[in-house]
Design a protein around this motif. Structure first.
Motif, PDB file in Angstrom:
ATOM      1  N   ALA A  80       0.914  -1.102   0.232  1.00 19.62           N
ATOM      2  CA  ALA A  80      -0.116   0.047   0.114  1.00 19.62           C
ATOM      3  C   ALA A  80       0.886   1.279  -0.096  1.00 19.62           C
ATOM      4  CB  ALA A  80      -1.093  -0.022   1.195  1.00 19.62           C
ATOM      5  N   LEU A  81       2.052   1.085   0.954  1.00 22.66           N
ATOM      6  CA  LEU A  81       2.756   2.649   0.725  1.00 22.66           C
ATOM      7  C   LEU A  81       3.505   2.613  -0.571  1.00 22.66           C
ATOM      8  CD1 LEU A  81       4.129   4.673   2.353  1.00 22.66           C
ATOM      9  CD2 LEU A  81       6.045   2.966   3.069  1.00 22.66           C
ATOM     10  N   TYR A  82       3.945   1.438  -1.280  1.00 22.85           N
ATOM     11  CA  TYR A  82       4.270   1.633  -2.579  1.00 22.85           C
ATOM     12  C   TYR A  82       3.327   2.315  -3.567  1.00 22.85           C
ATOM     13  CZ  TYR A  82       5.689  -0.086  -7.337  1.00 22.85           C
ATOM     14  OH  TYR A  82       6.130  -0.338  -8.608  1.00 22.85           O
ATOM     15  N   HIS A  83       2.019   1.677  -3.385  1.00 23.80           N
ATOM     16  CA  HIS A  83       1.065   2.083  -4.469  1.00 23.80           C
ATOM     17  C   HIS A  83       0.848   3.682  -4.062  1.00 23.80           C
ATOM     18  CE1 HIS A  83      -3.500   1.710  -5.821  1.00 23.80           C
ATOM     19  NE2 HIS A  83      -2.645   2.418  -6.688  1.00 23.80           N
ATOM     20  N   ALA A  84       0.717   4.092  -2.775  1.00 19.84           N
ATOM     21  CA  ALA A  84       0.719   5.553  -2.275  1.00 19.84           C
ATOM     22  C   ALA A  84       1.735   6.236  -2.893  1.00 19.84           C
ATOM     23  CB  ALA A  84       0.400   5.612  -1.001  1.00 19.84           C
ATOM     24  N   GLY A  85       3.023   6.006  -2.924  1.00 18.63           N
ATOM     25  CA  GLY A  85       3.959   6.607  -3.654  1.00 18.63           C
ATOM     26  C   GLY A  85       3.857   6.638  -4.917  1.00 18.63           C
ATOM     27  N   VAL A  86       3.426   5.535  -5.653  1.00 21.74           N
ATOM     28  CA  VAL A  86       3.174   5.545  -7.278  1.00 21.74           C
ATOM     29  C   VAL A  86       2.260   6.548  -7.471  1.00 21.74           C
ATOM     30  CG1 VAL A  86       2.528   4.548  -9.180  1.00 21.74           C
ATOM     31  CG2 VAL A  86       3.819   3.224  -7.697  1.00 21.74           C
ATOM     32  N   GLU A  87       1.000   6.753  -6.749  1.00 23.58           N
ATOM     33  CA  GLU A  87      -0.090   7.633  -6.990  1.00 23.58           C
ATOM     34  C   GLU A  87       0.541   9.311  -6.790  1.00 23.58           C
ATOM     35  OE1 GLU A  87      -3.777   5.246  -5.275  1.00 23.58           O
ATOM     36  OE2 GLU A  87      -2.823   6.614  -4.210  1.00 23.58           O
ATOM     37  N   LEU A  88       1.597   9.429  -5.760  1.00 25.83           N
ATOM     38  CA  LEU A  88       2.122  10.826  -5.663  1.00 25.83           C
ATOM     39  C   LEU A  88       3.346  11.145  -6.541  1.00 25.83           C
ATOM     40  CD1 LEU A  88       2.097  10.650  -1.812  1.00 25.83           C
ATOM     41  CD2 LEU A  88       0.633  12.291  -3.078  1.00 25.83           C
ATOM     42  N   HIS A  89       3.418  10.220  -7.356  1.00 28.52           N
ATOM     43  CA  HIS A  89       4.598  10.041  -8.305  1.00 28.52           C
ATOM     44  C   HIS A  89       6.002  10.345  -7.937  1.00 28.52           C
ATOM     45  CE1 HIS A  89       1.493  10.369 -11.662  1.00 28.52           C
ATOM     46  NE2 HIS A  89       1.114  11.184 -10.889  1.00 28.52           N
ATOM     47  N   TRP A  90       6.137   9.596  -6.542  1.00 27.42           N
ATOM     48  CA  TRP A  90       7.484   9.665  -5.885  1.00 27.42           C
ATOM     49  C   TRP A  90       8.439   8.601  -6.711  1.00 27.42           C
ATOM     50  CZ3 TRP A  90       5.630   9.252   0.002  1.00 27.42           C
ATOM     51  CH2 TRP A  90       5.124  10.273   0.195  1.00 27.42           C
ATOM     52  N   TRP A  91       7.767   7.575  -7.327  1.00 26.99           N
ATOM     53  CA  TRP A  91       8.510   6.586  -8.154  1.00 26.99           C
ATOM     54  C   TRP A  91       7.726   5.977  -9.157  1.00 26.99           C
ATOM     55  CZ3 TRP A  91       8.867   6.286  -2.307  1.00 26.99           C
ATOM     56  CH2 TRP A  91       7.790   5.448  -2.037  1.00 26.99           C
ATOM     57  N   PRO A  92       8.136   5.318 -10.025  1.00 24.32           N
ATOM     58  CA  PRO A  92       7.191   4.819 -11.054  1.00 24.32           C
ATOM     59  C   PRO A  92       6.758   3.563 -10.620  1.00 24.32           C
ATOM     60  CG  PRO A  92       9.546   4.468 -11.567  1.00 24.32           C
ATOM     61  CD  PRO A  92       9.636   5.168 -10.319  1.00 24.32           C
ATOM     62  N   GLY A  93       5.484   3.351 -11.225  1.00 22.80           N
ATOM     63  CA  GLY A  93       4.658   2.231 -10.735  1.00 22.80           C
ATOM     64  C   GLY A  93       4.896   0.919 -12.028  1.00 22.80           C
ATOM     65  N   PRO A  94       4.167  -0.089 -11.890  1.00 20.91           N
ATOM     66  CA  PRO A  94       4.491  -1.024 -12.947  1.00 20.91           C
ATOM     67  C   PRO A  94       3.892  -0.421 -14.216  1.00 20.91           C
ATOM     68  CG  PRO A  94       3.191  -1.883 -11.014  1.00 20.91           C
ATOM     69  CD  PRO A  94       3.314  -0.429 -10.999  1.00 20.91           C
ATOM     70  N   ALA A  95       4.519  -0.978 -15.404  1.00 17.67           N
ATOM     71  CA  ALA A  95       4.048  -0.504 -16.514  1.00 17.67           C
ATOM     72  C   ALA A  95       2.713  -0.828 -17.154  1.00 17.67           C
ATOM     73  CB  ALA A  95       5.236  -0.831 -17.562  1.00 17.67           C
ATOM     74  N   ALA A  96       2.372  -1.854 -16.475  1.00 20.83           N
ATOM     75  CA  ALA A  96       1.186  -2.429 -16.895  1.00 20.83           C
ATOM     76  C   ALA A  96      -0.084  -1.678 -16.474  1.00 20.83           C
ATOM     77  CB  ALA A  96       0.956  -3.622 -16.291  1.00 20.83           C
ATOM     78  N   CYS A  97       0.278  -0.721 -15.483  1.00 22.51           N
ATOM     79  CA  CYS A  97      -1.183   0.219 -14.958  1.00 22.51           C
ATOM     80  C   CYS A  97      -0.336   1.651 -14.610  1.00 22.51           C
ATOM     81  CB  CYS A  97      -1.539  -0.376 -13.634  1.00 22.51           C
ATOM     82  SG  CYS A  97      -0.622  -0.655 -12.150  1.00 22.51           S
ATOM     83  N   SER A  98       0.660   1.958 -14.928  1.00 23.55           N
ATOM     84  CA  SER A  98       1.130   3.596 -14.724  1.00 23.55           C
ATOM     85  C   SER A  98       1.234   4.097 -16.233  1.00 23.55           C
ATOM     86  CB  SER A  98       2.392   3.526 -14.221  1.00 23.55           C
ATOM     87  OG  SER A  98       2.083   2.951 -12.958  1.00 23.55           O
ATOM     88  N   GLY A  99       0.619   3.633 -17.549  1.00 19.87           N
ATOM     89  CA  GLY A  99       0.677   4.126 -18.494  1.00 19.87           C
ATOM     90  C   GLY A  99       1.676   3.937 -19.361  1.00 19.87           C
ATOM     91  N   GLY A 100       2.723   3.011 -19.074  1.00 25.70           N
ATOM     92  CA  GLY A 100       3.777   2.502 -19.820  1.00 25.70           C
ATOM     93  C   GLY A 100       3.595   1.358 -20.823  1.00 25.70           C
ATOM     94  N   LEU A 101       3.849   1.629 -22.069  1.00 29.11           N
ATOM     95  CA  LEU A 101       3.860   0.722 -23.030  1.00 29.11           C
ATOM     96  C   LEU A 101       5.153  -0.009 -23.341  1.00 29.11           C
ATOM     97  CD1 LEU A 101       1.436   3.008 -25.436  1.00 29.11           C
ATOM     98  CD2 LEU A 101       0.783   1.086 -24.153  1.00 29.11           C
ATOM     99  N   GLY A 102       6.086  -0.043 -22.548  1.00 29.02           N
ATOM    100  CA  GLY A 102       7.465  -0.419 -22.848  1.00 29.02           C
ATOM    101  C   GLY A 102       8.163   0.323 -23.763  1.00 29.02           C
ATOM    102  N   ASP A 103       9.119  -0.425 -24.415  1.00 32.87           N
ATOM    103  CA  ASP A 103      10.119   0.315 -25.492  1.00 32.87           C
ATOM    104  C   ASP A 103       9.265   0.460 -26.805  1.00 32.87           C
ATOM    105  OD1 ASP A 103      12.122   1.352 -26.964  1.00 32.87           O
ATOM    106  OD2 ASP A 103      13.225  -0.611 -27.155  1.00 32.87           O
ATOM    107  N   ILE A 104       9.000   1.480 -27.161  1.00 32.43           N
ATOM    108  CA  ILE A 104       8.294   1.715 -28.339  1.00 32.43           C
ATOM    109  C   ILE A 104       8.877   2.234 -29.596  1.00 32.43           C
ATOM    110  CG2 ILE A 104       5.937   2.084 -27.342  1.00 32.43           C
ATOM    111  CD1 ILE A 104       6.352   5.184 -27.861  1.00 32.43           C
ATOM    112  N   GLY A 105      10.405   2.388 -29.205  1.00 28.81           N
ATOM    113  CA  GLY A 105      11.450   2.882 -30.276  1.00 28.81           C
ATOM    114  C   GLY A 105      11.306   1.687 -31.665  1.00 28.81           C
ATOM    115  N   ALA A 106      11.330   0.507 -31.201  1.00 28.92           N
ATOM    116  CA  ALA A 106      11.347  -0.397 -32.487  1.00 28.92           C
ATOM    117  C   ALA A 106      10.102  -0.974 -32.751  1.00 28.92           C
ATOM    118  CB  ALA A 106      12.483  -1.355 -31.968  1.00 28.92           C
ATOM    119  N   VAL A 107       9.026  -0.245 -32.319  1.00 26.82           N
ATOM    120  CA  VAL A 107       7.767  -0.923 -32.555  1.00 26.82           C
ATOM    121  C   VAL A 107       6.938  -0.374 -33.751  1.00 26.82           C
ATOM    122  CG1 VAL A 107       5.523  -1.351 -31.632  1.00 26.82           C
ATOM    123  CG2 VAL A 107       7.361  -1.516 -30.227  1.00 26.82           C
TER     124      VAL A 107
END
Length: 160
Positions: A80-107
């Motif tokens: 929960a602390l990790y999740h709260a930190g993700v919500e506050l943008h203190w650190w990045p969250g998992p790419a699957a639910c933080s808007g990341g699409l992975g490496d898109i340079g070669a896609v």
């Protein structure tokens, strides 16, 4: 009141509180607040604490069960602390639910469109609801930290 409770009753109180937190999460979900990946992950340690409480209720109290409950509550607090930190943008969250699409340079463009279409809609980095200025993840972190203390007190009292 807590000062007079036995080790067993403290453990049962902590487990019952985890059950209440799980029920509340399901009620919020039923009310239309869709959980993200981290929200779901936070539920598992509470479920483990409830199971430990059921074992204590039906088969008897042992100090080891209290320690296991404490570990489950601490895991819930950490997630929960990790999740709260993700919500506050203190650190990045998992790419699957933080808007990341992975490496898109070669896609290719069509692969990128497929990634966007298949990506999870519920974001971990945006709180669905703030209650008194805190997200549900932050409230869970506080509650789970308190439950860690209750389980710990239970283990300490069992050791006497």
């Amino acid at each position: 009141m807590i000062a007079t409770l036995s080790a067993r009753r403290l453990a049962l109180l902590a487990a019952a509180t985890s059950a209440v937190l799980l029920i509340a999460a399901l009620m919020f979900q039923a009310a239309g607040y869709k959980p993200c990946e981290l929200c779901i992950l936070q539920r598992w340690p509470h479920l483990a604490a409830v199971i430990v409480g059921a074992i204590i209720l039906f088969s008897g109290f042992r100090r080891g069960w209290a320690l296991l409950g404490m570990l489950a509550a601490a895991a819930a607090a950490a997630i929960a602390l990790y999740h709260a930190g993700v919500e506050l943008h203190w650190w990045p969250g998992p790419a699957a639910c933080s808007g990341g699409l992975g490496d898109i340079g070669a896609v290719s463009a069509s692969d990128l469109v497929n990634r966007i279409r298949s990506s999870q809609v519920v974001r971990c980095d945006q709180p669905a609801l703030l209650i008194f200025g805190l997200s549900m993840a932050a409230w869970n972190a506080l509650a789970s930290a308190g439950l860690t203390v209750l389980w710990g007190l239970s283990a300490i009292r069992a050791g006497r």
